[in-house]
Design an enzyme around this catalytic site. Sequence first.
Site, PDB file in Angstrom:
ATOM      1  N   GLY A 279      42.566  40.643  42.282  1.00  0.00           N
ATOM      2  CA  GLY A 279      41.512  40.317  43.694  1.00  0.00           C
ATOM      3  C   GLY A 279      41.914  39.920  45.177  1.00  0.00           C
TER       4      GLY A 279
ATOM      5  N   GLY B 281      39.704  38.945  48.011  1.00  0.00           N
ATOM      6  CA  GLY B 281      39.082  37.729  48.128  1.00  0.00           C
ATOM      7  C   GLY B 281      39.516  37.046  48.882  1.00  0.00           C
TER       8      GLY B 281
ATOM      9  CG  ASP C  44      40.236  43.296  45.838  1.00  0.00           C
ATOM     10  OD1 ASP C  44      40.759  42.004  45.484  1.00  0.00           O
ATOM     11  OD2 ASP C  44      39.529  43.891  44.712  1.00  0.00           O
TER      12      ASP C  44
ATOM     13  CE1 TYR D 240      31.800  30.157  41.107  1.00  0.00           C
ATOM     14  CE2 TYR D 240      32.867  32.038  40.491  1.00  0.00           C
ATOM     15  CZ  TYR D 240      32.344  30.889  40.987  1.00  0.00           C
ATOM     16  OH  TYR D 240      33.644  30.416  42.244  1.00  0.00           O
TER      17      TYR D 240
ATOM     18  CE  LYS E  59      35.393  31.799  38.015  1.00  0.00           C
ATOM     19  NZ  LYS E  59      37.071  32.209  37.781  1.00  0.00           N
TER      20      LYS E  59
HETATM   21  C1  VAH Z   1      31.160  30.179  45.395  1.00  0.00           C
HETATM   22  N1  VAH Z   1      33.088  29.435  47.186  1.00  0.00           N
HETATM   23  O1  VAH Z   1      30.043  29.146  46.024  1.00  0.00           O
HETATM   24  C2  VAH Z   1      32.488  29.531  45.328  1.00  0.00           C
HETATM   25  C3  VAH Z   1      32.712  29.164  44.959  1.00  0.00           C
HETATM   26  C4  VAH Z   1      32.634  26.517  44.908  1.00  0.00           C
HETATM   27  C5  VAH Z   1      32.196  27.427  45.082  1.00  0.00           C
HETATM   28  O2  VAH Z   1      32.839  28.722  43.264  1.00  0.00           O
HETATM   29  O3  VAH Z   1      30.800  30.436  45.038  1.00  0.00           O
END
Ligand code: VAH
Length: 307
Positions: free
Chosen positions: A6, A9, A32, A137, A141
């Site tokens: 990545g 990014g 990437d 997301y 994580k």
């Molecule tokens: C997002 N910039 O907005 C990333 C981050 C804290 C947010 O993980 O998804």
Amino acid sequence: KILLTGANGQIGTALTKALRDIHGKENVIATDITEPKIKNEPFDFIDILNKVRLKEYIGDYKITQIYHLAAILSASGELNPQKTWEVNLNGLLSILDIAVDLKLNKVFFPSTIAVYGPTTLRKNTPQHVSLEPETVYGMSKVAGELWCNYYNLKYGVDARSVRYPGIIGYQSIPQGGTTDYAVEMFHAAIKGEPYECFLKADTKLPMMYMPDAIRATTELMETDAKDIRVRTSYNLAAMSFSPVELVEEIRKHYPNFEVSYKPDFRQDIAASWSESIDDSSARADWNWENEFDITKMTEDMIKNLTK
Ligand code: VAH
């Protein structure tokens, strides 16, 4: 040798340069699935879902450390939940498996304030706290943090992680984040254009300027392993601000900067996150200290974007 996934990014772009400044260009391979902006430096196309090719590549190039930045972020993640889970989770699991098989020295895994959810204490969020995120997301994580901790416990993998706040930088145009309004505001102000903000004016979020985020990453990775007490992911903080507070700061330089507010689905995501974070564990274990506040960040962003 160091490998970044990545690397093109928002963070990967700045981190690649910082690691090359520290370790030398030839020791840092950027990878990437998109074209790199800088042409004449070590780069290869690698899809982290191609585990066989990834393992072969890491073996062939004698990689000893991996910074695993490849992921689909919060906003774009909601548009394709299954793909987000696959990329964010299976990508990490491949890296952790390879770290065991090829005995990598260290692995860096970026976590995020998106791991916090509506049941998380919102003000001065503690290091150990309820994590019930409502984005794929964020879910990926939280799971990723737990897998890093598991591989450290069971196989001794030296995996290290920080929960990045929203990151603001001039080096790259971020894609698919909920905090990206802050970067977009600077670009609009400098072009003399009005900006339509996709969050409510008073949505306060933890934020950090790119140089602080990069330095936190390299300082954590250079810390003696015996001083690392958190093997899920360290809370990390610098400042918290809302869109209207950033507008006031930018107007010190561009008095006529016009902003309107038109919240979209990203407002619900932002509202589920914390307002401010207690990063005393990072400050205690590896002497973390932020350098940039909103005023210094705004000055530096404008200086670099108007060069
Ligand atoms: C997002 N910039 O907005 C990333 C981050 C804290 C947010 O993980 O998804």
